[in-house]
Structure formats: C-alpha cells, structure tokens
Design an enzyme around this catalytic site. Structure first.
Site, PDB file in Angstrom:
ATOM      1  N   THR A 226     -13.183  -2.341   4.083  1.00  0.00           N
ATOM      2  CA  THR A 226     -13.723  -2.471   2.645  1.00  0.00           C
ATOM      3  C   THR A 226     -13.669  -4.125   2.507  1.00  0.00           C
ATOM      4  OG1 THR A 226     -11.236  -2.190   1.717  1.00  0.00           O
ATOM      5  CG2 THR A 226     -12.682  -0.334   1.819  1.00  0.00           C
ATOM      6  N   ASP A 258      -8.411   3.249  -3.158  1.00  0.00           N
ATOM      7  CA  ASP A 258      -7.982   4.876  -3.052  1.00  0.00           C
ATOM      8  C   ASP A 258      -9.470   5.781  -3.677  1.00  0.00           C
ATOM      9  OD1 ASP A 258      -5.474   4.138  -2.893  1.00  0.00           O
ATOM     10  OD2 ASP A 258      -4.867   4.084  -4.878  1.00  0.00           O
TER      11      ASP A 258
END
Length: 306
Positions: A226, A258
């Site tokens: 990410t 998350d």
C-alpha cells in the site's frame, strides 16, 4: 511466553466445528479506539492538551471485517472480546455492519483498547493494549469448518502462533490465505510461503527488502504494497503493477490500511484477480480517509461505485 501470547480462561468458548456459511473469514483483533485530536504529538516527558475523547469501535480484525461487510461480502470474525462495555459496543458494531460473530469468544480479560492521537493533517499515532485479543488460540481456529470459506485474511494484533495455525489450516483446506503484516513481526517460513498475498505498507516494505520485486524472495506467492495517496503496488512473479488511488481530502487516516485489506479480500473472495482487487481496495481506502474514525468511515459498495 505469557501475557501477549498466553492462553486465557474463557467465560464462553466454542468446542464444536462451526459451519460459518461465509466466503470471507477474518482472524484478528477487536478493539475500542479511544481517539483524541491534538495540535501536535507530545515529545518525551511533554504534556499536550487534546480535544474530547471519542470512543469508536476498531481493532484491525474487526475493522477488516466491517470494511468487507459494508461492501456486501459475507464475513465472519474469529476473535475475542471482554465481558465489558467496550465489548458490548464492538459486538453491536459488528452485528449492525453485518459481520457474523459466532466465533467471537468472550474472555475474562478486558476488551482490547487502542489509544489514538490524530493531528490536523489527519495522521495518527497508536498504542494498542491487546487485552482479550491475546486470548485467541489455535484451538479457536480448530473450531472452523472451512468448507464454505474462500479467503482467510489475518492481521497480527492476535497471537502469532494462532495466525500461523490459521494460515496453515486454511492452506490445507484449499482456502486462500491473506495476511496484513501489521504490526510487523517475524513470520515462520511456512506461513510466508502460503500467503497470496502478503500485504505491507511502503514503510514496512522498505524494512523487508531493497525493492518491491525482492519482497517475493521472502517466500509469499504475491505481495501487495500500500502506497497511501498513491494507491498500491501489486507484486507477482510476472512483475510489479501499480494501481492508483483517487485524490481526496484527508480527514483521518485511522483504519485506512484495514479498509484496504478488507476490500481486497472481499474482491478476491468474489473472484477478482489480484490487480483488480487491489485497484478496488485502493479506492475504498481513499474514501475511508475522508471521514473521522475507522469503522464509521468505511464506504458501502454503492458509495464506491458512485
């Protein structure tokens, strides 16, 4: 080892195999997030006044499950909560979001708590007190009937031995194991070799390997890195593919990772290939930072489509 990795007496526990009837199983933590806005983070020995404390349902496992459920996935959470007010808050949040809590045990330990400070630029610092999350054991994994599960996604706010056991059990059952390496820990080689993908952020990736393509040398079948506002990088034996994220106004980055893990796993469970799933997850994570908090910020499928 005790405390973090120790076992715990249960107020209630599951002994029989449970058919979850789900396509996505999340193995991870559930915490109450105590969030305080501050003008800046305090230095050593310094006191900084903040705003009012907001109590928000969180925890990497619960966040991942809620993010996926909001997108329409059929999701179950395997974890543990205390028999206290924070535990009730979290059970209600999970239920209201459509997450099955059959495998969420009640522990004699208190519900986990995350102490979070958020600065005006939306960045956060977090201290986690695991509490009941430390009571999630390999025997809890053994209660799962894997026949209806397509993807297992884990994070590391529960004991590492339990995560490793879960990944092994999933792989043996033909279920795709995904792991969000947060917080960072040393994983067994067997666990790494089963992952498809391993999810890390760019800072964790830099600690693990000199370049994204070298992350595969650690053993996983694939890796997703990410990249915050820039989206994500998908690393497979075929090469590295970057997928962008939409430009948004950042309010609070709490739980964005998350949200990404939940969205990615939900799309993998639905049959997307890894690059398509990562592109979708990057959009979900971007939308999540436009609102305060973790779970309350997660978008629905219609919001993502819009």
């Amino acid at each position: 080892m005790t405390t973090w990795w120790g076992h715990d007496r249960r107020v209630a526990s599951v002994h029989l195999l449970i058919n979850l009837g789900c396509v996505l199983l999340v193995l991870g933590s559930a915490n109450a997030d105590l969030v305080v806005e501050v003008s800046r983070r305090p230095g050593a020995g310094e006191t900084v006044l903040g705003g009012d404390t907001a109590v928000i349902p969180g925890g990497k496992g619960a966040n991942t499950a809620v993010a996926a459920a909001r997108l329409g996935a059929s999701v179950s959470l395997l974890g543990a909560l205390g028999d206290d007010g924070y535990g009730s808050l979290l059970r209600s949040s999970l239920h209201d979001s459509g997450v099955d809590t059959t495998l969420v045990a009640t522990s004699s330990r208190p519900t986990g708590i995350a102490y979070i400070t958020v600065t005006p630029d939306g960045e956060n610092s977090i201290v986690v007190s695991p509490g009941a999350n430390s009571a999630v054991t390999p025997s809890d994994v053994d209660a799962v009937d894997w026949s209806q599960v397509r993807v297992l996604v884990c994070s590391l706010e529960v004991p590492l031995e339990t995560v490793a056991h879960g990944v092994r059990a999933a792989a043996e059952a033909g279920v795709r194991p995904v792991l969000n390496l947060s917080p960072v820990a040393q994983l067994p080689e067997e666990t790494l070799a089963a992952l498809d993908p391993l999810i890390v952020n760019e800072h964790e990736a830099a600690q693990l390997a000199p370049s994204f393509d070298k992350l595969l040398d650690l053993g996983p079948k694939s890796v997703v890195v990410t990249l915050g506002a820039r989206g994500a990088a998908v690393v497979t034996p075929s090469g590295v593919t970057e997928v962008p994220a939409p430009s948004v106004e950042v309010v609070d980055t709490t739980g964005a990772g998350d949200a990404f893990a939940g969205a990615l796993s939900a799309r993998l469970a639905a049959g997307d290939d890894l690059t398509a799933a990562a592109a979708y997850a990057a959009k979900v994570a971007a939308l999540s930072v436009t609102k305060a908090g973790a779970q309350p910020s997660y978008p629905s499928a219609s919001e993502v489509a819009g």
